[in-house]
Design a protein around this motif. Structure first.
Motif, short mmCIF file in Angstrom:
data_model
loop_
_atom_site.label_atom_id
_atom_site.label_comp_id
_atom_site.label_asym_id
_atom_site.label_seq_id
_atom_site.Cartn_x
_atom_site.Cartn_y
_atom_site.Cartn_z
N CYS A 6 0.99 -1.22 -0.10
CA CYS A 6 -0.08 -0.01 -0.10
C CYS A 6 1.00 1.29 0.14
O CYS A 6 1.70 1.37 0.90
CB CYS A 6 -0.94 -0.07 1.28
SG CYS A 6 -2.01 1.68 1.24
N TYR A 62 -6.35 5.42 -2.26
CA TYR A 62 -5.08 4.74 -1.97
C TYR A 62 -4.55 4.12 -3.25
O TYR A 62 -5.37 4.10 -4.30
CB TYR A 62 -5.13 3.43 -1.03
CG TYR A 62 -5.19 3.90 0.28
CD1 TYR A 62 -4.93 4.96 0.76
CD2 TYR A 62 -5.36 2.81 1.41
CE1 TYR A 62 -5.06 5.53 2.21
CE2 TYR A 62 -5.34 3.19 2.97
CZ TYR A 62 -5.43 4.41 3.03
OH TYR A 62 -5.05 4.84 4.44
N GLN A 81 -9.37 -4.05 -2.28
CA GLN A 81 -8.42 -2.79 -2.94
C GLN A 81 -9.41 -1.71 -3.46
O GLN A 81 -8.99 -0.66 -3.50
CB GLN A 81 -7.64 -3.57 -3.65
CG GLN A 81 -6.59 -2.67 -4.06
CD GLN A 81 -5.43 -3.10 -5.15
OE1 GLN A 81 -4.73 -4.28 -4.67
NE2 GLN A 81 -5.15 -2.69 -6.26
N PHE A 97 -1.42 1.41 -4.80
CA PHE A 97 -0.78 0.04 -4.51
C PHE A 97 0.05 -0.42 -5.64
O PHE A 97 0.03 -0.09 -6.78
CB PHE A 97 -1.98 -1.01 -4.19
CG PHE A 97 -3.25 -0.73 -3.23
CD1 PHE A 97 -2.96 -1.22 -2.01
CD2 PHE A 97 -4.05 0.07 -3.59
CE1 PHE A 97 -3.95 -1.16 -0.82
CE2 PHE A 97 -5.44 0.40 -2.66
CZ PHE A 97 -4.90 -0.19 -1.42
#
Length: 223
Positions: A188, A219, A210, A221
């Protein structure tokens, strides 16, 4: 896999070292916002051991756990409160997320690589079960040999010595072996594609989970 390394002062009073990366005062976090984040994180599989509780009860349980933890640290009754953002809340569930400082006081006496492998085993929810982990140093500056048994295979690698710093090879191997067990663990990066400086975060999440984190917290990744 390479990581940008920045120097950072870490204070024991902080729940999370990343807070010191930005000295701008943060707005107070209301209980209502914490409960909202708990609800979103639960949709992503966090706090699975508390699934029989409602969001308010999960809040109270997490609060009690924090009081117990900090009271042990300070050797007296201490309430650190629950003014936590979604990242700090996620960090409370070590079976879904691990957050590490790459400057981890790596040395022959501390068995840091062994601890990291065990953390990934815990994170994998039982699919990655390394056994007989050994960490051998031929001298205070290496060479270093890490070895463990996984099913019928012996895994062996030699992380580079870099004073206090972890070699990212340990993460690559743990991710590779958990992926082979059909367990999805991703890095992350938070809201920035540069991640958390000298710290690194891993989550065990499905593609659906996710997406929820992306949609709610922006976010990013790295898989």
């Amino acid at each position: 896999m390479k990581y940008t390394i920045l120097f950072l002062i870490v204070f024991i009073s902080c729940d999370n070292p990343r807070k010191n990366q930005n000295m701008i005062p943060k707005k107070k976090i209301s209980k209502e916002n914490v409960l909202k984040d708990i609800s979103i994180l639960r949709k992503c599989g966090f706090f699975e051991d508390l699934k029989k509780l409602n969001d308010e009860e999960v809040f109270e349980k997490l609060h009690l756990n924090r009081i117990e933890k900090y009271s042990k640290i300070f050797e007296k009754k201490y309430d650190p409160g629950m003014e936590l953002d979604e990242f700090d809340l996620a960090c409370l569930d070590e079976r879904k997320m691990i957050y590490l400082d790459l400057e981890a006081d790596v040395c022959a006496e501390n068995n840091v690589y062994t601890n990291v492998i065990e953390m990934f085993s815990n994170l994998s929810n039982g699919s990655f079960k390394p056994q007989n982990i050994t960490e051998k140093w031929q001298s205070p500056s290496g060479p270093i040999t890490i070895e463990f048994k996984l099913d019928d295979e012996i895994i062996k690698f030699n992380p580079k010595y870099s004073e206090d710093w972890l070699d990212s090879k340990v993460f690559e191997i743990c991710q590779e072996k958990t992926k082979a067990k059909n367990t999805r663990i991703v890095e992350c990066l938070g809201e920035s594609r540069y991640g958390y400086g000298q710290n690194i975060a891993f989550m065990r999440i499905t593609e659906t989970e996710q997406k929820i984190l992306k949609d709610n917290y922006k976010y990013k990744f790295r898989e």
